[in-house]
Design an enzyme around this catalytic site. Structure first.
Site, short mmCIF file in Angstrom:
data_model
loop_
_atom_site.label_atom_id
_atom_site.label_comp_id
_atom_site.label_asym_id
_atom_site.label_seq_id
_atom_site.Cartn_x
_atom_site.Cartn_y
_atom_site.Cartn_z
N LYS A 1 -1.45 -12.83 -10.74
CA LYS A 1 -2.43 -13.15 -11.35
C LYS A 1 -2.75 -14.84 -11.12
CE LYS A 1 -3.44 -10.77 -15.32
NZ LYS A 1 -3.05 -10.40 -16.50
N ARG B 1 -2.16 -15.24 -20.73
CA ARG B 1 -2.15 -13.88 -19.99
C ARG B 1 -0.73 -13.78 -19.15
NH1 ARG B 1 -7.45 -14.24 -16.21
NH2 ARG B 1 -6.95 -11.98 -16.24
N GLY C 1 -1.65 -3.76 -17.20
CA GLY C 1 -1.68 -3.27 -18.59
C GLY C 1 -0.40 -3.12 -19.32
N MET D 1 2.26 -5.49 -19.78
CA MET D 1 2.50 -6.44 -20.33
C MET D 1 1.28 -7.19 -21.26
SD MET D 1 5.05 -8.50 -17.86
CE MET D 1 3.77 -8.43 -16.37
N ARG E 1 -7.05 -9.08 -7.21
CA ARG E 1 -5.56 -8.32 -6.39
C ARG E 1 -6.10 -7.20 -5.58
NH1 ARG E 1 -4.21 -5.59 -12.26
NH2 ARG E 1 -5.86 -4.00 -12.39
N HIS F 1 -7.08 3.48 -18.24
CA HIS F 1 -5.69 3.29 -17.96
C HIS F 1 -5.24 4.59 -17.18
CE1 HIS F 1 -1.55 3.76 -19.13
NE2 HIS F 1 -1.57 2.76 -18.96
N ARG G 1 17.01 26.44 10.99
CA ARG G 1 18.17 27.23 10.46
C ARG G 1 18.32 28.72 10.62
NH1 ARG G 1 15.91 23.57 6.54
NH2 ARG G 1 17.16 22.07 5.97
N SER H 1 23.09 15.27 15.86
CA SER H 1 21.93 15.44 14.98
C SER H 1 22.60 15.08 13.79
CB SER H 1 21.21 16.55 14.89
OG SER H 1 20.17 16.54 13.84
N THR I 1 22.42 14.45 7.16
CA THR I 1 22.80 13.54 5.94
C THR I 1 22.87 14.11 4.76
OG1 THR I 1 20.33 13.03 6.23
CG2 THR I 1 21.89 11.35 7.54
N CYS J 1 18.39 14.90 10.95
CA CYS J 1 17.63 16.41 10.19
C CYS J 1 17.83 16.42 8.95
CB CYS J 1 17.96 17.51 10.90
SG CYS J 1 19.79 17.81 11.00
N TYR K 1 14.92 10.12 17.40
CA TYR K 1 13.98 11.07 16.64
C TYR K 1 14.49 11.13 15.33
CZ TYR K 1 16.74 15.24 17.16
OH TYR K 1 17.74 16.11 16.90
P1 ADP Z 1 -4.13 -7.20 -18.00
O1 ADP Z 1 -3.26 -7.65 -17.02
O2 ADP Z 1 -3.82 -6.34 -19.02
O3 ADP Z 1 -5.65 -6.96 -17.33
P2 ADP Z 1 -5.46 -9.91 -18.47
O4 ADP Z 1 -4.57 -11.05 -18.58
O5 ADP Z 1 -6.07 -9.67 -17.12
O6 ADP Z 1 -4.47 -8.52 -18.89
O7 ADP Z 1 -6.58 -9.69 -19.57
C1 ADP Z 1 -7.16 -8.93 -20.53
C2 ADP Z 1 -8.57 -8.81 -20.40
O8 ADP Z 1 -9.15 -9.97 -20.88
C3 ADP Z 1 -9.31 -8.80 -18.86
O9 ADP Z 1 -10.19 -7.87 -18.87
C4 ADP Z 1 -9.62 -10.09 -18.70
O10 ADP Z 1 -10.59 -10.20 -17.84
C5 ADP Z 1 -9.84 -10.73 -19.89
N1 ADP Z 1 -9.73 -12.04 -20.08
C6 ADP Z 1 -8.61 -12.51 -19.72
N2 ADP Z 1 -8.73 -14.07 -19.79
C7 ADP Z 1 -9.95 -14.35 -20.14
C8 ADP Z 1 -10.83 -15.62 -20.30
N3 ADP Z 1 -10.12 -16.53 -20.22
N4 ADP Z 1 -12.11 -15.50 -20.85
C9 ADP Z 1 -12.42 -14.13 -20.97
N5 ADP Z 1 -12.13 -13.09 -20.69
C10 ADP Z 1 -10.60 -13.12 -20.36
MG MG Z 2 -6.49 -7.92 -16.02
#
Ligand code: ADP
Ligand code: MG
Ligand code: MG
Length: 844
Positions: free
Chosen positions: A22, A92, A101, A103, A314, A430, A536, A724, A727, A792, A812
């Site tokens: 990030k 974040r 999601g 952490m 990402r 999710h 076989r 051959s 493994t 194989c 192979y």
């Molecule tokens: P995750 O890795 O779980 O997506 P994020 O750190 O990306 O967590 O953030 C969770 C949500 O909060 C995301 O939708 C992100 O876009 C939003 N968010 C994070 N930082 C800000 C910010 N500075 N202003 C507005 N929205 C934010």
């Molecule tokens: Mg995010």
């Protein structure tokens, strides 16, 4: 003293390892001039130091944060902790490897009673969100307590949330902004080690010691009214790969709401009319991002009063079909080369495409339809919670996890389930995102489904379902069916064909298939197999019409009786071989002579029909059959068995040659050889038996599956035209692990406890078993430079092991027909990697 904090616009060495995905994404977007809120990143290094010290912030970190905070105040013209229009930030998480999601993140840090007092609606809304996220993340308060106190009246809700906070912690909600920030940073560090994050890492084989970075980002507000909102978008459709903006948008909302699936969002196109400028800028921005990364992106954005901000980019998690289509299109668009396209497809993910789908010829009644969130079809008994899914999954039952909506806490249940069905949430919920990543079928947002989790019942379009009732879901169409429906394996589509064609031009390793029947051989050929690496013969002995004759042979009291029985088997074997040779015309076929111990063909003692048979069973009983009378040991003790098999092979080859004009390329393989003398005698036997039948060309070789064979490969090669590597047995014998006694038992324990990182029966133990192979290759080729070498064992279809076989210089790999496409791709990637072309990963 090491430095722990970098502003987004400061160049930092160390890249994503140091800044997390990030953080590096925010820094790169800032550099590209993409609109990103200002902020800074606390490095993964700081997190590692924090964890190593048992929870002490590294020395100097607080001061560094203060400095960067001061700089952020300067840039934004706002003050942190100001009672009046303060600077607010999000705190974040973001590791080097994407863990969506898993952490924690806290929004609106810096708000307090004074700053919120009498504020606009969005300020109050932001404050109650802060108390909730802070309460959950920093103090570990159960989310349900806050959810139960949801209220239309914001000031009342804030009071209620603060009361919950006080009730749970015995303290007032902290009013000092800097204290909030400090504790939020610690909480994000700690979120690296939550059970769900650990489970996710185990499943995805991510090391436990990477740590997370922490991004402190100026808040932008999507919850300011109808001119504001928040969304997620992909540069191409993550299900199909179709070009064009694809995503979801929620007006008047803050980030978490979209991902959490709390409100069902609209398609991002809905922005076009209401927020035309922001929409155009979004389209233009993601085009630039894709051009920069040359890779499909998945972004988070927020619109505040009509102005667009990007919050994350990402490389997009996508289905195998989408990855292929996007790669082929990008080559057409001139964005990437063929080599880059080949390198970026994850061979493991191809498995998805080769997963079952519902047989279109079967008739069934669709009970309900949801979103086609992750392709593939699956049947199983329904369960309503992750723990039960895990329990039943461990017992080997097929289960479908049925939830209102999944959360990161359900991850262990999703791992255990065959498929996932949710009542709620969109294509970026999710459940959808995680299922696509795992390659599991998922139908999301099935509105006709209602759940009573406490009673463990569901209702699907009015039909009541209980736990354990079987349903079928098709994540490619979104269909949900009550009961079991026949599934079929899909074929290779055009994009896959294209990419595999490129891969074939780039690879050196050949790919063969393990196939025992003409049908499997034909399937293998369709998937691009260049021969059979392992045919076989024992299955041919097991067939219903032959087993009685095989038993006759085993029960024979002398050699003559045995030969008489074998003569009856010969025409069957010959017919089998003819079918396989014809299916593989023009390509080599390696046939392994009988390997398992004879008692495997006899019934159990209890089922034996008379005393004679019982006596024979007792006589053949072994304490350790894996190391007993099997393989070439059997062939040397009862030469007439192997003689019959050789005759059948040669007669079949001659018959096919005569019928089709093509001489089959026959390779006769002797299993479980440890000593040169064994193979010397068997080679003699083979040549003798063959020469009595017909003129034929064939090779004689051996399976290398014992450590002794590896180290004496120079001697054994004198008698062999090819090796051959078997493994599976080589792993058993090198490690001293009986597979049947390992998996589900001590080996499972080893993997859970981290004694071993990977199951050596799935991924080749490169440093141990692999080293034995290296010795065998070196010594074998010392004797015979042109010794043909293959593998194989099941490892022949596992991408990392395929790469290893390339570096060993094998000719192979051979694997199950369905894994042939994957092996073709992995072989090309091995060749490219040797030439210095590697996949790049971006974002986080
Ligand atoms: P995750 O890795 O779980 O997506 P994020 O750190 O990306 O967590 O953030 C969770 C949500 O909060 C995301 O939708 C992100 O876009 C939003 N968010 C994070 N930082 C800000 C910010 N500075 N202003 C507005 N929205 C934010
Ligand atoms: Mg995010
Ligand atoms: Mg074996």
């Amino acid at each position: 003293m090491p430095r722990y904090v970098y502003d987004f616009d400061e160049p930092a060495e160390g890249g994503r390892e140091l800044l997390g995905g990030k953080g590096i994404g925010l820094a790169e977007m800032t550099q590209l001039g993409v609109p990103v809120p200002a902020g800074f990143t606390i490095t993964t290094d700081a997190c590692r130091t924090y964890m190593a010290s048992g929870g002490e912030l590294p020395e100097g970190l607080e001061e560094e944060i203060d400095e960067h905070l001061a700089r952020l105040e300067e840039t934004t013209g706002k003050r942190f902790g100001d009672p009046d229009d303060p600077l607010l930030v999000s705190v974040r998480s973001g590791a080097a490897v994407s863990m969506p999601g898993m952490m924690d993140t806290i929004l609106n840090v810096g708000l307090n009673d004074e700053a919120a007092a009498g504020g606009e609606r969005f300020v109050l809304d932001s404050y109650r969100r802060l108390i909730q996220m802070y309460g959950e993340t920093v103090e570990g308060i159960d989310a349900r307590r806050f959810e139960d106190a949801l209220d239309e009246d914001l000031p009342a809700m804030i009071e209620a949330y603060k009361a919950i906070y006080e009730d749970e912690t015995g303290r007032f909600f902290p009013q000092d902004a800097r204290e909030q920030l400090g504790r939020a940073v610690r909480a994000v560090f700690e979120s690296w080690n939550t059970p769900r994050a650990q489970a996710y890492r185990r499943y995805n084989k991510i090391p436990d010691d990477l740590g997370t970075a922490v991004n402190v980002v100026q808040m932008v507000f999507g919850n300011k009214g109808v001119e504001s909102g928040t969304g997620v978008a992909f540069t191409r459709d993550p299900s199909t790969g179709e070009a064009g903006l694809y995503g979801e948008f929620l007006a008047d909302a803050q980030g978490e709401d979209v991902v959490a699936g709390i409100r069902t969002p609209e398609p991002v196109e809905a922005m076009r009319e209401r927020l035309p400028d922001a929409f155009d800028e979004l389209v233009e921005t993601i085009r630039r991002l894709e051009e920069h990364y040359k890779e499909m992106q998945d972004i988070e954005f927020t619109v505040e009063d009509g102005k667009l901000f990007l919050l994350q980019t990402r490389s997009a998690k996508r289905t195998a079909a989408a990855a292929l289509k996007a790669a082929v299109d990008m080559v057409d668009e001139g964005l990437i080369t063929r080599e880059e396209a080949v390198v970026r497809i994850d061979p493991g993910q191809l498995d998805q495409l080769l997963h079952p789908r519902i047989d279109p010829d079967s008739s069934y009644e669709v009970a309900a339809t949801g979103l086609n969130a992750s392709p593939g079809a699956a049947s199983g008994g329904i369960v309503f919670d992750a723990d039960t899914a895990e329990e039943r999954g461990k017992d080997g039952s097929a289960v479908i996890l049925v939830r209102w909506e999944t959360t990161p806490d359900d991850i262990h249940g999703m791992i255990a389930a065959q498929g996932i069905l949710t009542a709620h949430g969109g294509m970026t919920s999710h459940a959808a995102v995680v299922a696509r990543g795992m390659g599991k079928p998922c139908v999301a947002g099935c509105e006709a489904l209602s759940l009573d989790a406490a009673a463990k019942t569901a209702s699907l379009n009015g039909q009541k379902l209980n736990e354990g009732d079987v349903i079928t879901i098709d994540g490619g169409t979104g269909e949900v069916i009550i009961g079991e429906v026949p599934l079929i394996a899909p074929e290779i589509n055009e994009d896959l064909e294209t990419v595999l064609g490129w891969a074939d031009d780039l690879r050196r390793l050949k790919v063969r298939a393990n196939a025992d029947t003409p049908e499997d051989a034909a399937k293998a050929r369709e998937f691009g197999a260049q021969g059979i690496g392992l045919c076989r013969t024992e299955h041919m002995f097991m067939a219903e019409d032959r087993l009685p004759v095989v038993r006759e042979m085993i029960m024979a009291s002398d050699e003559d009786e045995r030969r008489a029985a074998l003569d009856k088997l010969l025409p069957h074997q010959q017919a089998d071989f003819e079918g396989i040779f014809e299916a593989m015309a023009g390509l080599p076929v390696t046939i392994r002579l009988l390997d398992p111990p004879l008692h495997e063909f006899l019934p159990s003692l209890e089922e034996a029909k008379d005393d004679r048979m019982r006596a024979r069973i007792r006589a053949l009983q072994e304490a350790n059959p894996m190391l007993g009378t099997r393989g070439c040991r059997l062939g040397l003790q009862f030469p007439e068995i192997y003689e019959m098999q050789v005759r059948a092979i040669i007669l079949a080859a001659a018959a096919v040659h005569e019928r089709t004009g093509d001489a089959p390329l026959v390779e006769i393989m002797h299993p479980l050889v440890a000593f040169q003398e064994e193979l010397r005698r068997l080679r003699e036997l083979t040549i003798e038996a063959a020469s009595n039948e017909a003129e034929a060309e064939y090779l004689v070789g051996t399976m290398i599956e014992l450590p002794r064979a590896c180290v004496r490969a120079d001697e054994i090669a004198e008698e062999a035209d090819f090796f051959s590597f078997g493994t599976n047995d080589l792993t058993q014998t090198a490690l001293g692990f009986s597979r049947d006694d390992a998996e589900g038992k001590f080996l499972t324990h080893y993997l859970q406890d981290g004694v071993l990182e990977r199951n050596p029966f799935e991924t080749l133990d490169q440093s141990g078993v692999g080293d034995l192979m290296r010795i065998a290759v070196e010594r074998g080729r010392q004797t015979k430079q042109d010794l043909k070498l293959g593998i194989c064992g099941e490892h022949g279809g596992e991408p990392d092991s395929v790469r290893f076989c390339h570096t060993l210089g094998l000719d192979y790999v051979s694997c199950s027909p369905y894994r042939v496409p994957l092996a073709r791709l992995a072989a090309a990637q091995a060749a490219l990697s040797e030439a210095g072309v590697e996949a790049v990963s971006v974002g986080g």
